[in-house]
Design a protein around this motif. Structure first.
Motif, PDB file in Angstrom:
ATOM      1  N   SER A 117      -1.250  -9.648 -21.717  1.00 37.58           N
ATOM      2  CA  SER A 117      -0.770  -9.098 -23.360  1.00 37.58           C
ATOM      3  C   SER A 117       0.152  -9.595 -24.682  1.00 37.58           C
ATOM      4  O   SER A 117       0.038 -10.427 -24.103  1.00 37.58           O
ATOM      5  CB  SER A 117      -0.423  -8.064 -23.417  1.00 37.58           C
ATOM      6  N   THR A 118       0.106  -9.268 -25.701  1.00 34.10           N
ATOM      7  CA  THR A 118       0.800  -9.925 -26.807  1.00 34.10           C
ATOM      8  C   THR A 118       2.104  -9.829 -26.017  1.00 34.10           C
ATOM      9  O   THR A 118       3.290 -10.680 -26.141  1.00 34.10           O
ATOM     10  CB  THR A 118       0.821  -9.054 -28.077  1.00 34.10           C
ATOM     11  N   GLN A 119       3.016  -8.925 -25.431  1.00 32.02           N
ATOM     12  CA  GLN A 119       4.222  -8.817 -25.135  1.00 32.02           C
ATOM     13  C   GLN A 119       4.115  -9.686 -23.697  1.00 32.02           C
ATOM     14  O   GLN A 119       5.441 -10.566 -24.290  1.00 32.02           O
ATOM     15  CB  GLN A 119       4.452  -7.952 -24.106  1.00 32.02           C
ATOM     16  N   ALA A 120       3.710  -9.567 -22.837  1.00 29.90           N
ATOM     17  CA  ALA A 120       3.310 -10.960 -21.711  1.00 29.90           C
ATOM     18  C   ALA A 120       3.757 -12.678 -23.130  1.00 29.90           C
ATOM     19  O   ALA A 120       4.543 -13.015 -22.310  1.00 29.90           O
ATOM     20  CB  ALA A 120       2.438 -11.367 -21.002  1.00 29.90           C
ATOM     21  N   VAL A 121       2.550 -12.875 -23.629  1.00 33.09           N
ATOM     22  CA  VAL A 121       3.043 -13.912 -24.435  1.00 33.09           C
ATOM     23  C   VAL A 121       4.246 -14.096 -25.450  1.00 33.09           C
ATOM     24  O   VAL A 121       5.010 -14.894 -24.616  1.00 33.09           O
ATOM     25  CB  VAL A 121       2.044 -13.873 -25.790  1.00 33.09           C
ATOM     26  N   TRP A 122       5.020 -13.245 -25.823  1.00 36.33           N
ATOM     27  CA  TRP A 122       5.910 -12.668 -26.366  1.00 36.33           C
ATOM     28  C   TRP A 122       7.318 -13.332 -25.159  1.00 36.33           C
ATOM     29  O   TRP A 122       8.489 -13.790 -25.230  1.00 36.33           O
ATOM     30  CB  TRP A 122       6.335 -12.051 -26.635  1.00 36.33           C
ATOM     31  N   ASP A 123       7.477 -13.069 -24.287  1.00 36.53           N
ATOM     32  CA  ASP A 123       8.258 -13.042 -22.569  1.00 36.53           C
ATOM     33  C   ASP A 123       8.181 -14.256 -22.047  1.00 36.53           C
ATOM     34  O   ASP A 123       8.769 -14.686 -22.458  1.00 36.53           O
ATOM     35  CB  ASP A 123       7.830 -11.968 -21.842  1.00 36.53           C
ATOM     36  N   GLU A 124       6.606 -15.115 -22.640  1.00 42.72           N
ATOM     37  CA  GLU A 124       6.935 -15.934 -21.928  1.00 42.72           C
ATOM     38  C   GLU A 124       7.667 -16.807 -23.213  1.00 42.72           C
ATOM     39  O   GLU A 124       8.350 -18.233 -23.012  1.00 42.72           O
ATOM     40  CB  GLU A 124       5.449 -16.462 -21.386  1.00 42.72           C
ATOM     41  N   GLU A 141       2.782  -3.944 -34.033  1.00 40.25           N
ATOM     42  CA  GLU A 141       3.446  -2.480 -34.850  1.00 40.25           C
ATOM     43  C   GLU A 141       2.529  -1.594 -35.231  1.00 40.25           C
ATOM     44  O   GLU A 141       2.680  -0.541 -35.529  1.00 40.25           O
ATOM     45  CB  GLU A 141       4.058  -2.987 -36.049  1.00 40.25           C
ATOM     46  N   MET A 142       0.902  -2.320 -34.940  1.00 40.78           N
ATOM     47  CA  MET A 142      -0.133  -1.301 -35.100  1.00 40.78           C
ATOM     48  C   MET A 142      -1.067  -0.411 -34.064  1.00 40.78           C
ATOM     49  O   MET A 142      -1.462   0.140 -33.657  1.00 40.78           O
ATOM     50  CB  MET A 142      -1.128  -2.150 -36.401  1.00 40.78           C
ATOM     51  N   GLY A 143       0.525  -1.264 -33.120  1.00 42.31           N
ATOM     52  CA  GLY A 143      -0.303  -0.492 -32.156  1.00 42.31           C
ATOM     53  C   GLY A 143      -1.380  -0.810 -31.020  1.00 42.31           C
ATOM     54  O   GLY A 143      -2.130  -0.295 -30.400  1.00 42.31           O
ATOM     55  N   VAL A 144      -1.994  -1.826 -31.418  1.00 45.92           N
ATOM     56  CA  VAL A 144      -3.233  -2.655 -31.019  1.00 45.92           C
ATOM     57  C   VAL A 144      -2.724  -4.094 -30.484  1.00 45.92           C
ATOM     58  O   VAL A 144      -1.847  -5.013 -30.524  1.00 45.92           O
ATOM     59  CB  VAL A 144      -4.245  -2.703 -32.629  1.00 45.92           C
ATOM     60  N   GLU A 145      -3.639  -4.646 -29.569  1.00 47.45           N
ATOM     61  CA  GLU A 145      -3.781  -5.598 -28.802  1.00 47.45           C
ATOM     62  C   GLU A 145      -4.093  -7.072 -29.723  1.00 47.45           C
ATOM     63  O   GLU A 145      -5.488  -6.453 -30.667  1.00 47.45           O
ATOM     64  CB  GLU A 145      -4.574  -5.396 -27.414  1.00 47.45           C
ATOM     65  N   MET A 146      -3.762  -7.526 -30.249  1.00 49.99           N
ATOM     66  CA  MET A 146      -4.254  -9.034 -30.512  1.00 49.99           C
ATOM     67  C   MET A 146      -6.494  -9.515 -30.126  1.00 49.99           C
ATOM     68  O   MET A 146      -6.255  -9.099 -29.212  1.00 49.99           O
ATOM     69  CB  MET A 146      -3.787 -10.393 -30.221  1.00 49.99           C
ATOM     70  N   PRO A 147      -6.919  -9.144 -31.375  1.00 51.44           N
ATOM     71  CA  PRO A 147      -8.203  -9.492 -31.084  1.00 51.44           C
ATOM     72  C   PRO A 147      -8.338 -10.837 -30.760  1.00 51.44           C
ATOM     73  O   PRO A 147      -7.152 -11.777 -31.000  1.00 51.44           O
ATOM     74  CB  PRO A 147      -8.681  -9.527 -32.291  1.00 51.44           C
ATOM     75  N   PRO A 148      -9.156 -11.282 -29.789  1.00 48.57           N
ATOM     76  CA  PRO A 148      -9.381 -12.875 -28.600  1.00 48.57           C
ATOM     77  C   PRO A 148      -9.221 -13.806 -30.679  1.00 48.57           C
ATOM     78  O   PRO A 148      -7.903 -14.681 -30.169  1.00 48.57           O
ATOM     79  CB  PRO A 148     -10.303 -12.372 -28.045  1.00 48.57           C
ATOM     80  N   LYS A 149      -9.793 -13.220 -30.997  1.00 45.75           N
ATOM     81  CA  LYS A 149     -10.341 -15.195 -31.278  1.00 45.75           C
ATOM     82  C   LYS A 149      -8.985 -15.012 -32.270  1.00 45.75           C
ATOM     83  O   LYS A 149      -8.975 -16.024 -32.805  1.00 45.75           O
ATOM     84  CB  LYS A 149     -11.317 -14.084 -33.405  1.00 45.75           C
TER      85      LYS A 149
END
Ligand SMILES: [Zn+2]
Length: 113
Positions: A50-57, A86-94
């Motif tokens: 998740s984006t949050q996991a990437v941030w945490d790392e 902020e838009m409440g969605v996960e980052m598209p894989p691309k």
């Protein structure tokens, strides 16, 4: 021999390609639909983060006004990630893939960094 993973842009199936010669260009073809519109993903593990996991790392963001901000490759794409979050969605894989590539030193012009 490395195994590269690719995501098909047409049918969104993921497949692995065993690379026998790392210096030869890999031209993957989707085994599901035959499309050659394949985008490499670094690993299935990273892809599902998740984006949050990437941030945490990558640690807390530095001050954006810092002139050395983008010398820290962890900051590349962070504001894109924040906007997506902020838009409440996960980052598209691309997009994830582009940011990851940028952090490895390949800067895509559309990120505007
Ligand atoms: Zn396909």
């Amino acid at each position: 021999m490395p195994i590269y993973e690719f995501l098909c842009q047409r049918c969104h199936e993921k497949s692995s390609v065993l690379v026998r010669n790392i210096s030869a260009p890999v031209v993957p073809t989707c085994p599901f639909c035959g499309s050659s519109e394949m985008v490499r993903v670094i690993s299935s593990f990273a892809y599902h983060k998740s984006t949050q996991a990437v941030w945490d790392e990558s640690g807390p963001p530095r001050n954006h006004a810092d002139k050395d901000y983008y010398k820290d490759p962890r900051n590349i794409g962070r504001w894109t990630e924040q906007r997506v979050k902020e838009m409440g969605v996960e980052m598209p894989p691309k997009v994830q893939e582009k940011i990851r590539a940028a952090r490895e030193g390949v800067l895509p012009p559309e990120l505007g960094v």
